[in-house]
Design a protein around this motif. Structure first.
Motif, short mmCIF file in Angstrom:
data_model
loop_
_atom_site.label_atom_id
_atom_site.label_comp_id
_atom_site.label_asym_id
_atom_site.label_seq_id
_atom_site.Cartn_x
_atom_site.Cartn_y
_atom_site.Cartn_z
N ILE A 103 0.84 -1.20 0.00
CA ILE A 103 0.00 0.00 0.00
C ILE A 103 0.87 1.25 0.00
CG2 ILE A 103 -1.73 1.32 1.29
CD1 ILE A 103 -2.63 -1.41 2.48
N THR A 104 0.56 2.18 -0.88
CA THR A 104 1.20 3.50 -0.90
C THR A 104 0.13 4.55 -0.62
OG1 THR A 104 2.76 2.76 -2.61
CG2 THR A 104 2.55 5.14 -2.26
N LEU A 105 0.39 5.42 0.33
CA LEU A 105 -0.55 6.50 0.64
C LEU A 105 -0.24 7.72 -0.19
CD1 LEU A 105 -0.79 6.24 4.54
CD2 LEU A 105 -2.19 5.09 2.79
N VAL B 278 -2.05 1.39 -14.70
CA VAL B 278 -2.65 2.08 -13.55
C VAL B 278 -4.16 2.04 -13.71
CG1 VAL B 278 -2.82 4.21 -12.22
CG2 VAL B 278 -0.65 3.59 -13.31
N LEU B 279 -4.84 1.38 -12.81
CA LEU B 279 -6.30 1.31 -12.81
C LEU B 279 -6.81 2.31 -11.77
CD1 LEU B 279 -8.81 -0.05 -13.94
CD2 LEU B 279 -8.55 -1.85 -12.22
N ASP B 280 -7.31 3.42 -12.26
CA ASP B 280 -7.73 4.55 -11.44
C ASP B 280 -9.21 4.40 -11.10
OD1 ASP B 280 -8.38 7.02 -10.36
OD2 ASP B 280 -7.73 8.18 -12.09
N VAL C 136 -1.06 -1.22 -10.76
CA VAL C 136 -1.32 -0.35 -9.62
C VAL C 136 -2.81 -0.01 -9.63
CG1 VAL C 136 -0.86 1.87 -8.50
CG2 VAL C 136 0.97 0.69 -9.74
N VAL C 137 -3.50 -0.24 -8.54
CA VAL C 137 -4.90 0.16 -8.39
C VAL C 137 -4.95 1.34 -7.44
CG1 VAL C 137 -7.19 -0.50 -7.58
CG2 VAL C 137 -5.79 -2.16 -8.83
N THR D 46 -2.50 0.41 -4.47
CA THR D 46 -2.16 -0.96 -4.11
C THR D 46 -1.37 -1.59 -5.26
OG1 THR D 46 -4.22 -1.13 -2.86
CG2 THR D 46 -3.05 -3.17 -3.30
N ALA D 47 -0.24 -2.16 -4.92
CA ALA D 47 0.62 -2.81 -5.93
C ALA D 47 1.53 -3.79 -5.21
CB ALA D 47 1.44 -1.79 -6.69
N GLN D 48 2.15 -4.68 -5.96
CA GLN D 48 3.11 -5.60 -5.37
C GLN D 48 4.34 -4.84 -4.87
OE1 GLN D 48 3.97 -9.27 -7.39
NE2 GLN D 48 1.83 -9.57 -8.04
#
Length: 374
Positions: free
Chosen positions: A93-95, A200-202, A228-229, A248-250
């Motif tokens: 998770i990236t904020l 990138v799925l926005d 990346v979602v 969210t990404a690996q």
């Protein structure tokens, strides 16, 4: 002594950026036309008309006692809450300072001169801005029925492509791609390009989808290391002014994003409010219900007025009005703010955010008066 003959030495690709044009603020319109701010209806920025949930406000006020300290740079509590909700480890998770920040981080981490990004015509303006700011090449794929043509986007991926942006639902048109089509696209990208191209799925408007249309896109992150979602707390969760989102990404991708992320990009109040809002299922359900009813209200009015519109899966409706600049001006004079979208290649259309019933009625009444006077 300053040499005034010398100009600023900014890169050409930065000087070529057309700055993002936000929706007109209420106070600005009040000054411009001498209106009472309390009477103005703003349906321009896809904000939640319910405002922020009481649970988030209470959490924010409690967190205010610690504002003399920097925010938690790793967002431990918020990541823990998101991890529990979506079933992924916290290091996936990236904020972000809004989901907009996640899009910028992807571009910052992966794009540079000599690379390209693929995105659809009539899609979110930040894809263009983030690509331009890195000096990368734009590959803009013509829209299909005002939405994404995934077959054409797949074919458009070049040897120098590093990122593909997909908005689902799409802003500003409101179109939606069902899960099988996106999954097939992800599989085809992987088969042809491996992990070289990041998708990138926005999903900033995901929470407004009808239940039968929802799918677990985060589960795809486990399968596709190049995905990346991104999600937002600005829309259905009602926290637009606090600017908080997440991606969210690996871990390999997340690590890259965190290398370019500002260390305190999500402030203390935003983190606390987001944790509370994430757990407030009652408010989220109310946001969905108000939006669905308001969308029906607007679409019925457009049908009655004989106006064409794009069926929307977000919290706004794109409507064709013809002379959009004139009609927008007349709406402003009546204290109603909507969003012109000429900058998105749609000069005859207006994007109308869905408000409370009485706000929608104000807009419908004003639009009807303007059209009848034409």
């Amino acid at each position: 002594m300053t040499d005034t003959n010398k100009s600023l030495a900014a890169p050409a690709h930065v000087g070529a950026i057309a700055p993002y044009q936000a929706g007109k603020p209420i106070d600005e319109l009040a000054r411009e036309f001498g209106l009472d701010p309390a009477t103005i209806v703003k349906l321009a920025s896809n904000e939640n008309p319910l405002g922020m949930p009481a649970s988030a406000r209470a959490a924010m006020l409690e967190a205010a006692s610690s504002l003399g300290r920097y925010p938690d740079p790793n967002g431990f509590d918020l990541k823990a809450a998101l991890s529990a909700r979506y079933g992924v480890p916290t290091d996936w998770i990236t904020l972000g300072n809004g989901s907009n920040d996640i899009l910028e981080l992807v571009a910052l981490a992966l794009l540079e001169r000599g690379t390209s990004a693929v995105y659809a015509q009539h899609s979110f303006a930040v894809y263009r801005l983030a690509t331009q700011a890195r000096g990368a090449r734009h590959i803009v794929v013509p829209a299909r029925d005002y939405g994404h043509d995934l077959d054409a986007m797949l074919a458009a991926i070049a040897d120098d492509t590093r990122v593909v942006f997909i908005a689902n639902p799409n802003n500003p048109t409101g179109t939606f791609l069902p899960a099988p089509r996106i999954q097939a696209f992800l599989e085809q990208v992987r088969a042809r390009h491996g992990q070289r191209v990041v998708v990138v799925l926005d999903e900033a408007y995901n929470e407004y989808l009808d239940p039968e249309l929802r799918f677990d896109s985060v589960a795809w992150v486990r399968e596709f290391p190049n995905l990346v979602v991104s999600r937002s707390f600005s829309k259905a969760y009602g926290l637009a002014g606090l600017r908080v989102g997440f991606g969210t990404a690996q871990p390999a991708l997340t690590d890259l994003l965190n290398r370019v992320r500002q260390p305190f990009n999500v402030n203390t109040l935003a983190q606390a409010a987001a944790v509370a809002a994430l757990q407030d299922s009652e408010f989220l359900a109310q946001s969905y219900r108000v939006n669905k009813e308001g969308k029906d209200q607007l679409c019925r009015a457009f049908d009655a007025l004989g106006l064409r519109y794009v069926p929307s899966y977000g919290n706004f409706v794109l409507v064709h009005v013809g002379d959009a600049p004139r009609i927008n001006l007349e709406l402003l004079k009546r204290g109603v703010i909507v969003r012109p979208v000429a900058g998105d290649g749609l000069p005859e259309w207006l994007r109308v955010s869905i408000g409370l019933p009485q706000e929608n009625t104000r807009f419908i009444t004003a639009l009807t008066e303007i059209l009848k006077a034409s």
